[in-house]
Design an enzyme around this catalytic site. Structure first.
Site, PDB file in Angstrom:
ATOM      1  N   HIS A   1       0.839  -1.207   0.000  1.00  0.00           N
ATOM      2  CA  HIS A   1       0.000   0.000   0.000  1.00  0.00           C
ATOM      3  C   HIS A   1       0.877   1.262   0.000  1.00  0.00           C
ATOM      4  CE1 HIS A   1      -3.060  -2.659   2.318  1.00  0.00           C
ATOM      5  NE2 HIS A   1      -3.616  -2.421   1.142  1.00  0.00           N
TER       6      HIS A   1
ATOM      7  N   LYS B   1     -16.915  -6.405   5.570  1.00  0.00           N
ATOM      8  CA  LYS B   1     -15.629  -7.082   5.362  1.00  0.00           C
ATOM      9  C   LYS B   1     -15.064  -7.676   6.654  1.00  0.00           C
ATOM     10  CE  LYS B   1     -14.012  -5.589   1.011  1.00  0.00           C
ATOM     11  NZ  LYS B   1     -12.841  -5.567   0.173  1.00  0.00           N
TER      12      LYS B   1
ATOM     13  N   ARG C   1      -1.891  -5.764  -8.546  1.00  0.00           N
ATOM     14  CA  ARG C   1      -0.743  -6.633  -8.279  1.00  0.00           C
ATOM     15  C   ARG C   1      -0.565  -7.667  -9.370  1.00  0.00           C
ATOM     16  NH1 ARG C   1      -3.142  -7.722  -2.521  1.00  0.00           N
ATOM     17  NH2 ARG C   1      -4.919  -7.200  -3.813  1.00  0.00           N
TER      18      ARG C   1
ATOM     19  N   SER D   1      -2.928  -7.878   2.718  1.00  0.00           N
ATOM     20  CA  SER D   1      -3.149  -7.752   4.167  1.00  0.00           C
ATOM     21  C   SER D   1      -3.558  -9.095   4.747  1.00  0.00           C
ATOM     22  CB  SER D   1      -4.241  -6.718   4.453  1.00  0.00           C
ATOM     23  OG  SER D   1      -3.860  -5.467   3.977  1.00  0.00           O
TER      24      SER D   1
HETATM   25  P1  ADP Z   1      -9.889  -3.308  -0.532  1.00  0.00           P
HETATM   26  O1  ADP Z   1     -10.725  -4.040   0.452  1.00  0.00           O
HETATM   27  O2  ADP Z   1     -10.483  -2.013  -0.994  1.00  0.00           O
HETATM   28  O3  ADP Z   1      -9.374  -4.137  -1.681  1.00  0.00           O
HETATM   29  P2  ADP Z   1      -7.155  -3.347   0.435  1.00  0.00           P
HETATM   30  O4  ADP Z   1      -6.589  -2.663   1.621  1.00  0.00           O
HETATM   31  O5  ADP Z   1      -7.035  -4.830   0.366  1.00  0.00           O
HETATM   32  O6  ADP Z   1      -8.647  -2.853   0.357  1.00  0.00           O
HETATM   33  O7  ADP Z   1      -6.490  -2.764  -0.884  1.00  0.00           O
HETATM   34  C1  ADP Z   1      -6.582  -1.394  -1.205  1.00  0.00           C
HETATM   35  C2  ADP Z   1      -5.964  -1.164  -2.564  1.00  0.00           C
HETATM   36  O8  ADP Z   1      -4.575  -1.461  -2.475  1.00  0.00           O
HETATM   37  C3  ADP Z   1      -6.499  -2.074  -3.675  1.00  0.00           C
HETATM   38  O9  ADP Z   1      -6.483  -1.346  -4.873  1.00  0.00           O
HETATM   39  C4  ADP Z   1      -5.508  -3.200  -3.730  1.00  0.00           C
HETATM   40  O10 ADP Z   1      -5.444  -3.778  -5.020  1.00  0.00           O
HETATM   41  C5  ADP Z   1      -4.229  -2.448  -3.420  1.00  0.00           C
HETATM   42  N1  ADP Z   1      -3.226  -3.307  -2.818  1.00  0.00           N
HETATM   43  C6  ADP Z   1      -3.353  -4.174  -1.800  1.00  0.00           C
HETATM   44  N2  ADP Z   1      -2.179  -4.789  -1.533  1.00  0.00           N
HETATM   45  C7  ADP Z   1      -1.297  -4.292  -2.436  1.00  0.00           C
HETATM   46  C8  ADP Z   1       0.075  -4.550  -2.719  1.00  0.00           C
HETATM   47  N3  ADP Z   1       0.779  -5.462  -2.074  1.00  0.00           N
HETATM   48  N4  ADP Z   1       0.656  -3.865  -3.715  1.00  0.00           N
HETATM   49  C9  ADP Z   1      -0.071  -2.967  -4.417  1.00  0.00           C
HETATM   50  N5  ADP Z   1      -1.350  -2.678  -4.221  1.00  0.00           N
HETATM   51  C10 ADP Z   1      -1.970  -3.334  -3.240  1.00  0.00           C
END
Ligand code: ADP
Length: 171
Positions: A22, A46, A98, A136
């Site tokens: 992130h 969620k 990703r 996450s």
């Molecule tokens: P959501 O529930 O909205 O998917 P996340 O916190 O899982 O929330 O992810 C938020 C954003 O960050 C999404 O666009 C996701 O694809 C991106 N994201 C999550 N992990 C990574 C990572 N390791 N590298 C790049 N982008 C990521």
């Protein structure tokens, strides 16, 4: 530059918890836009491990220098993302991609968001390769099993995460 001319972008997500993937996206976005609002979504469907406040606090800790410089802020929202984006005066929403597996859902969301509000674009950014297999939920699994998370989250957050995970029974 006057405040009204600033190109603001929203980076929404669950951030349960924030990872280096992130943070990599936030830093890339802050090169392209004048200000990045990292917006924690308050979506209880969620069932996040961390409360909204905890997720916000971890982001604030992890992004201290960027927040201090005025390039980044941390906020939270509920309801329609695009309505929130318009309220914040944002021109776009950032999402991280990703792998191809992220694409289908993100593409659908981006087009639905455009249908709801055509003034807000969605911009996809790719993280450094080191983070393409990081999420996450995988991070929480590794922590639960006592694995090594070095390089996946800012060190300052590791004790907090370990404490929370040890206090939370598996669902
Ligand atoms: P959501 O529930 O909205 O998917 P996340 O916190 O899982 O929330 O992810 C938020 C954003 O960050 C999404 O666009 C996701 O694809 C991106 N994201 C999550 N992990 C990574 C990572 N390791 N590298 C790049 N982008 C990521």
């Amino acid at each position: 530059m006057s405040a009204s001319k600033r190109r603001i972008v929203i980076y929404p997500g669950s951030f349960d918890p924030v990872t280096n993937g992130h943070l990599d996206i936030v830093r890339r976005a802050s090169v392209l836009f004048d200000h990045v609002v990292v917006a924690v979504s308050d979506n209880s469907l969620k069932h996040p491990l961390f409360s909204l406040l905890e997720r916000r606090d971890m982001l604030v800790l992890a992004l201290k220098p960027e927040i201090k410089s005025g390039k980044v802020s941390v906020d939270s929202f509920s309801g329609l993302l695009v309505r929130y984006a318009v309220r914040k005066g944002a021109v776009a929403v950032i999402r991280g991609l990703r792998a191809v597996s992220d694409f289908e859902y993100e593409f659908q969301m981006a087009l639905m968001n455009r249908r709801q509000e055509c003034r807000v674009e969605t911009v996809f950014l790719m993280p450094d390769e080191r983070y393409t297999y990081l999420s996450s939920s995988l991070l929480k699994d590794i922590l639960r099993m006592g694995g090594d998370v070095d390089g996946f989250i800012p060190p300052v957050l590791i004790p907090k995460l370990r404490r929370k995970i040890s206090k939370t029974p598996l669902p």
